[in-house]
Design a protein around this motif. Structure first.
Motif, PDB file in Angstrom:
ATOM      1  N   CYS A  42       1.054  -3.355  -8.476  1.00  0.00           N
ATOM      2  CA  CYS A  42       2.339  -2.937  -9.024  1.00  0.00           C
ATOM      3  C   CYS A  42       2.757  -1.442  -8.221  1.00  0.00           C
ATOM      4  O   CYS A  42       3.828  -0.649  -8.592  1.00  0.00           O
ATOM      5  CB  CYS A  42       2.242  -2.846 -10.025  1.00  0.00           C
ATOM      6  SG  CYS A  42       2.637  -4.501 -11.575  1.00  0.00           S
ATOM      7  N   THR A  43       1.681  -0.707  -7.807  1.00  0.00           N
ATOM      8  CA  THR A  43       1.427   0.721  -6.941  1.00  0.00           C
ATOM      9  C   THR A  43       0.729   0.015  -5.751  1.00  0.00           C
ATOM     10  O   THR A  43       0.349  -0.924  -5.683  1.00  0.00           O
ATOM     11  CB  THR A  43       0.511   1.490  -8.059  1.00  0.00           C
ATOM     12  OG1 THR A  43      -0.486   0.927  -8.078  1.00  0.00           O
ATOM     13  CG2 THR A  43       1.169   1.544  -8.931  1.00  0.00           C
ATOM     14  N   GLU A  44       0.808   0.738  -4.398  1.00  0.00           N
ATOM     15  CA  GLU A  44       0.675   0.934  -3.814  1.00  0.00           C
ATOM     16  C   GLU A  44       0.004   0.727  -3.443  1.00  0.00           C
ATOM     17  O   GLU A  44      -1.459   0.740  -2.566  1.00  0.00           O
ATOM     18  CB  GLU A  44       0.866   1.912  -2.636  1.00  0.00           C
ATOM     19  CG  GLU A  44       1.710   1.156  -1.927  1.00  0.00           C
ATOM     20  CD  GLU A  44       3.136   2.725  -1.215  1.00  0.00           C
ATOM     21  OE1 GLU A  44       2.731   3.397  -0.083  1.00  0.00           O
ATOM     22  OE2 GLU A  44       4.667   2.226  -1.014  1.00  0.00           O
ATOM     23  N   VAL A  73       1.303 -10.281  -1.144  1.00  0.00           N
ATOM     24  CA  VAL A  73       1.976  -9.432  -2.152  1.00  0.00           C
ATOM     25  C   VAL A  73       3.811  -9.789  -2.970  1.00  0.00           C
ATOM     26  O   VAL A  73       3.758  -9.866  -2.925  1.00  0.00           O
ATOM     27  CB  VAL A  73       2.481  -8.304  -1.140  1.00  0.00           C
ATOM     28  CG1 VAL A  73       2.664  -6.506  -2.387  1.00  0.00           C
ATOM     29  CG2 VAL A  73       1.435  -7.551  -0.489  1.00  0.00           C
ATOM     30  N   ASP A  75       4.411  -9.078  -5.752  1.00  0.00           N
ATOM     31  CA  ASP A  75       5.565  -8.157  -6.610  1.00  0.00           C
ATOM     32  C   ASP A  75       5.762  -6.310  -5.781  1.00  0.00           C
ATOM     33  O   ASP A  75       6.733  -5.703  -7.139  1.00  0.00           O
ATOM     34  CB  ASP A  75       4.687  -7.638  -8.439  1.00  0.00           C
ATOM     35  CG  ASP A  75       4.814  -9.055  -9.169  1.00  0.00           C
ATOM     36  OD1 ASP A  75       5.709  -9.999  -8.706  1.00  0.00           O
ATOM     37  OD2 ASP A  75       3.498  -8.738  -9.879  1.00  0.00           O
ATOM     38  N   MET A  76       6.303  -6.779  -5.100  1.00  0.00           N
ATOM     39  CA  MET A  76       6.142  -5.081  -4.279  1.00  0.00           C
ATOM     40  C   MET A  76       6.053  -5.359  -2.820  1.00  0.00           C
ATOM     41  O   MET A  76       6.194  -6.337  -2.496  1.00  0.00           O
ATOM     42  CB  MET A  76       5.051  -4.379  -4.675  1.00  0.00           C
ATOM     43  CG  MET A  76       4.409  -4.828  -4.491  1.00  0.00           C
ATOM     44  SD  MET A  76       2.443  -3.347  -4.356  1.00  0.00           S
ATOM     45  CE  MET A  76       3.001  -1.545  -3.722  1.00  0.00           C
ATOM     46  N   LEU A  77       7.067  -4.410  -2.433  1.00  0.00           N
ATOM     47  CA  LEU A  77       6.824  -4.216  -1.464  1.00  0.00           C
ATOM     48  C   LEU A  77       7.934  -5.357  -0.178  1.00  0.00           C
ATOM     49  O   LEU A  77       8.039  -6.243   0.677  1.00  0.00           O
ATOM     50  CB  LEU A  77       5.779  -4.857  -0.017  1.00  0.00           C
ATOM     51  CG  LEU A  77       4.854  -3.887  -0.321  1.00  0.00           C
ATOM     52  CD1 LEU A  77       3.591  -3.530   1.183  1.00  0.00           C
ATOM     53  CD2 LEU A  77       5.243  -1.886   0.065  1.00  0.00           C
ATOM     54  N   THR A  78       8.996  -5.689  -1.123  1.00  0.00           N
ATOM     55  CA  THR A  78      10.211  -6.602  -0.965  1.00  0.00           C
ATOM     56  C   THR A  78      11.000  -6.496   0.269  1.00  0.00           C
ATOM     57  O   THR A  78      11.667  -7.116   0.679  1.00  0.00           O
ATOM     58  CB  THR A  78      11.335  -6.885  -2.311  1.00  0.00           C
ATOM     59  OG1 THR A  78      11.317  -5.881  -2.828  1.00  0.00           O
ATOM     60  CG2 THR A  78       9.864  -7.599  -3.282  1.00  0.00           C
ATOM     61  N   HIS A  82       9.731  -0.643   3.863  1.00  0.00           N
ATOM     62  CA  HIS A  82       8.989   0.000   2.611  1.00  0.00           C
ATOM     63  C   HIS A  82       7.112  -0.930   3.578  1.00  0.00           C
ATOM     64  O   HIS A  82       6.168  -0.799   3.332  1.00  0.00           O
ATOM     65  CB  HIS A  82       9.571  -0.586   1.430  1.00  0.00           C
ATOM     66  CG  HIS A  82       7.727   0.286   0.441  1.00  0.00           C
ATOM     67  ND1 HIS A  82       7.976  -0.135  -1.068  1.00  0.00           N
ATOM     68  CD2 HIS A  82       7.368   0.783   0.509  1.00  0.00           C
ATOM     69  CE1 HIS A  82       7.592   0.520  -1.755  1.00  0.00           C
ATOM     70  NE2 HIS A  82       6.806   1.072  -0.588  1.00  0.00           N
ATOM     71  N   TYR A  83       7.518  -2.713   3.433  1.00  0.00           N
ATOM     72  CA  TYR A  83       5.861  -3.283   3.951  1.00  0.00           C
ATOM     73  C   TYR A  83       5.869  -2.974   4.707  1.00  0.00           C
ATOM     74  O   TYR A  83       4.024  -2.302   5.101  1.00  0.00           O
ATOM     75  CB  TYR A  83       6.883  -4.426   4.256  1.00  0.00           C
ATOM     76  CG  TYR A  83       5.418  -5.145   4.458  1.00  0.00           C
ATOM     77  CD1 TYR A  83       4.968  -5.905   3.805  1.00  0.00           C
ATOM     78  CD2 TYR A  83       5.923  -5.395   5.866  1.00  0.00           C
ATOM     79  CE1 TYR A  83       3.671  -6.909   4.819  1.00  0.00           C
ATOM     80  CE2 TYR A  83       3.975  -6.478   6.055  1.00  0.00           C
ATOM     81  CZ  TYR A  83       3.583  -6.733   5.433  1.00  0.00           C
ATOM     82  OH  TYR A  83       2.369  -7.649   5.756  1.00  0.00           O
TER      83      TYR A  83
END
Length: 182
Positions: A42-44, A73, A75-78, A82-83
């Protein structure tokens, strides 16, 4: 998690191998040498830890057993921007552990967009996947595969031509996650 893996497996089979976008993927798929891991990060920082763990696993495993890893991935970097920024951290991880020249990370994302293209340019489909994916590749394997492949520099242009020539129905079949509600 299982449906995420199934979605990526379908993409790998129908798009990457089915359209022959990567002429080197079918062998490891047949040999069951492709590892798929869904990150619960959930975090980088957590995602970097997951990436590090997968790189260590590849380091400790012979290519004949495990050729490559798809770190999915979930749940993040959608957002693609950001990705794309996260890829800098992934590359820094490779550099920190002296893995540059040993591994490289190929990038896939549902909203992948090559520089200088519009978001709806068909060439972006070559790197669009159902979820953000960090594909860890062994550079030695890439070098070996390229030695046995005539005109590897033509692969990107051939892929762009393939995806541009897909009909709308073929695109919907190959990329159902890009056409929700159809």
């Amino acid at each position: 998690m299982q449906s995420i893996e199934q979605s990526v497996q379908r993409w790998l089979q129908d798009v990457v191998i089915g359209l022959n976008l990567c002429p080197f993927a079918a062998g490891p798929q047949r040999g069951q040498q492709i590892r798929m891991v869904v990150s619960a990060a959930c975090t980088e920082q957590q995602l970097l830890q997951d990436l590090h763990a997968e790189l260590l696993l590849l380091d400790d495993t012979k290519p004949e057993t495990l050729e490559t890893t798809l770190l999915i991935v979930a749940d993040m970097l959608t957002g693609f921007a950001h990705y794309n920024q996260f890829l800098n951290q992934a590359d820094a991880l490779l550099q920190h552990y002296n893995w540059q020249g040993v591994y490289q990370i190929a990038s896939f994302h549902p909203h992948y967009r090559f520089a200088g293209t519009s978001s709806d340019d068909a060439q972006n489909l070559t790197n669009r996947s159902p979820y953000p994916i960090l594909h860890i590749l062994r550079e030695a394997s890439i070098d070996q595969a390229l030695q046995n492949y005539r005109s590897p520099e033509q692969i990107p242009d051939k892929n762009i031509c393939k995806v541009r020539n897909l009909t709308l129905n073929e695109r919907r079949k190959c990329f159902p996650y890009l056409y929700p509600g159809d």
